[in-house]
Design a protein around this motif. Structure first.
Motif, short mmCIF file in Angstrom:
data_model
loop_
_atom_site.label_atom_id
_atom_site.label_comp_id
_atom_site.label_asym_id
_atom_site.label_seq_id
_atom_site.Cartn_x
_atom_site.Cartn_y
_atom_site.Cartn_z
N SER A 107 29.73 -7.39 -0.45
CA SER A 107 30.09 -8.60 -1.21
C SER A 107 28.86 -9.29 -1.75
O SER A 107 28.86 -9.79 -2.89
N ASN B 87 27.73 -7.37 -4.75
CA ASN B 87 28.62 -7.65 -5.90
C ASN B 87 28.34 -9.03 -6.47
O ASN B 87 28.36 -9.22 -7.70
N LEU B 88 28.07 -10.00 -5.59
CA LEU B 88 27.77 -11.35 -6.06
C LEU B 88 26.47 -11.36 -6.86
O LEU B 88 26.39 -12.02 -7.92
N SER C 101 25.23 -8.84 -8.54
CA SER C 101 25.53 -8.18 -9.81
C SER C 101 26.26 -9.12 -10.76
O SER C 101 25.98 -9.18 -11.96
N THR C 102 27.20 -9.89 -10.21
CA THR C 102 27.95 -10.83 -11.04
C THR C 102 27.04 -11.90 -11.62
O THR C 102 27.15 -12.27 -12.80
N GLN D 46 25.07 -10.37 -14.44
CA GLN D 46 25.89 -10.26 -15.64
C GLN D 46 26.13 -11.61 -16.29
O GLN D 46 26.17 -11.74 -17.52
N LEU D 47 26.29 -12.63 -15.46
CA LEU D 47 26.48 -13.98 -16.00
C LEU D 47 25.23 -14.44 -16.74
O LEU D 47 25.33 -15.05 -17.82
N THR E 39 25.28 -12.74 -20.02
CA THR E 39 26.28 -13.36 -20.91
C THR E 39 25.75 -14.66 -21.50
O THR E 39 25.94 -14.94 -22.69
#
Length: 320
Positions: free
Chosen positions: A174, A177-178, A180-181, A184-185, A188
């Motif tokens: 987790s 994944n956090l 990576s998120t 990506q944010l 963006t």
């Protein structure tokens, strides 16, 4: 006169006993030398540390002492405490006065203050005075801190549960994944920043065109407004009335045709006329065919002025 040793001893003993009795009563709040005392009573559920010989004051002046504190023997008031106190002077107050327990010092000593009232019936010795308890600084702080302490404890328990839940949820996978998120944010946000810069550049480049477009839009809006005013001012009612009249006339004509009235109606619905027209058409068709096949029967002309002998049927017809 000689006083014997035994008499001296007896006098001293009586004096000691009298002094002991006076001291004992003085400690209880009764001064035997002041004559009869005026005693009053009050009731409390909790005396907050008030004890016998505590001072009784009126407007800050000591006027008596607490004589005794006993439990109420009335079964209906079991557990309540009856406080007996004395007033050593002739100060008068009414039965509507209040006997209030208050803190006499920061060390926690309690005293009894009479808050006098002068309205109503004058209190007499043996009467009951209404009792109250004044909150001291420590009890006030304690009362304020107790709810706060409960809230803090609840917050700590909730925070502990939250941290435990986060520890269970955010395992290694987790957390990756956090991360990576978040990456990506960030990407963006960078793309959005580029798009915003592109839009700003586009607006700056086409600023003049946008201004002309807005000007044309404003002119168009004014023209539409003028057209709307013209339509409002036009005699639309008269036009609609004429249109209704025309529609009514057309409807009347169609009704007459459907009913067979008039030339058009008879032409559509009169079978005799239809038959006559059909026969006439057939005869005209035969005549035209006859003219094409035998034109000399119908047209006679001579270049040299030959006399027209008129129509003569063919030999076949003569023989017949």
């Amino acid at each position: 006169m000689k006083i014997s040793r035994e008499l001296k001893t007896g006098i001293v003993a009586v004096g000691v006993i009298a002094l002991f009795i006076w001291g004992y009563n003085f400690l209880k709040g009764m001064n035997l030398f002041d004559g009869p005392l005026k005693t009053y009573y009050t009731e409390y559920n909790n005396v907050q540390g008030l004890n016998t010989s505590s001072e009784v004051t009126i407007n800050g002046v000591v006027v008596g002492k607490v004589i005794s504190i006993n439990f109420n023997q009335n079964p209906n008031k079991k557990g309540q405490l009856i406080v007996e106190f004395s007033i050593e002077n002739d100060f008068e107050f009414s039965k509507n006065s209040i006997a209030k327990i208050y803190s006499a010092s920061l060390m926690g000593g309690k005293s009894l203050a009479i808050v006098p009232s002068y309205e109503g019936e004058i209190a007499k010795p043996g009467d009951f005075i209404a009792g109250e308890i004044e909150s001291d600084i420590f009890s006030t702080v304690t009362e304020k801190l107790n709810p706060l302490q409960a809230k803090v404890e609840n917050v700590i328990v909730s925070a502990d549960s939250l941290m435990t839940g986060l520890t269970d949820v955010l395992d290694v996978k987790s957390r990756n994944n956090l991360k990576s998120t978040i990456a990506q944010l960030n990407e963006t946000v960078a793309n959005f920043k580029q798009i915003s810069e592109s839009v700003n550049n586009l607006v700056k480049t086409n600023d003049e065109k946008l201004s002309k477009t807005l000007t044309n839009t404003e002119v168009l809006t004014k023209n539409l407004s003028m057209l709307s005013d013209s339509l409002v001012n036009a005699d639309i009612g008269k036009t609609i009335k004429n249109l209704e009249t025309s529609i009514a006339s057309l409807s009347s004509i169609i009704n007459n045709i459907e009913e067979g009235n008039g030339t058009m109606g008879k032409l559509l619905y009169d079978e005799q006329m239809y038959t006559n027209l059909t026969n006439a058409s057939k005869e005209l068709e035969e005549l035209m065919r006859e003219i094409k096949e035998h034109p000399k029967r119908f047209v006679h002309f001579s270049i040299f002025g030959k006399k027209d002998k008129g129509y003569q049927p063919p030999s076949s017809e003569v023989k017949e």
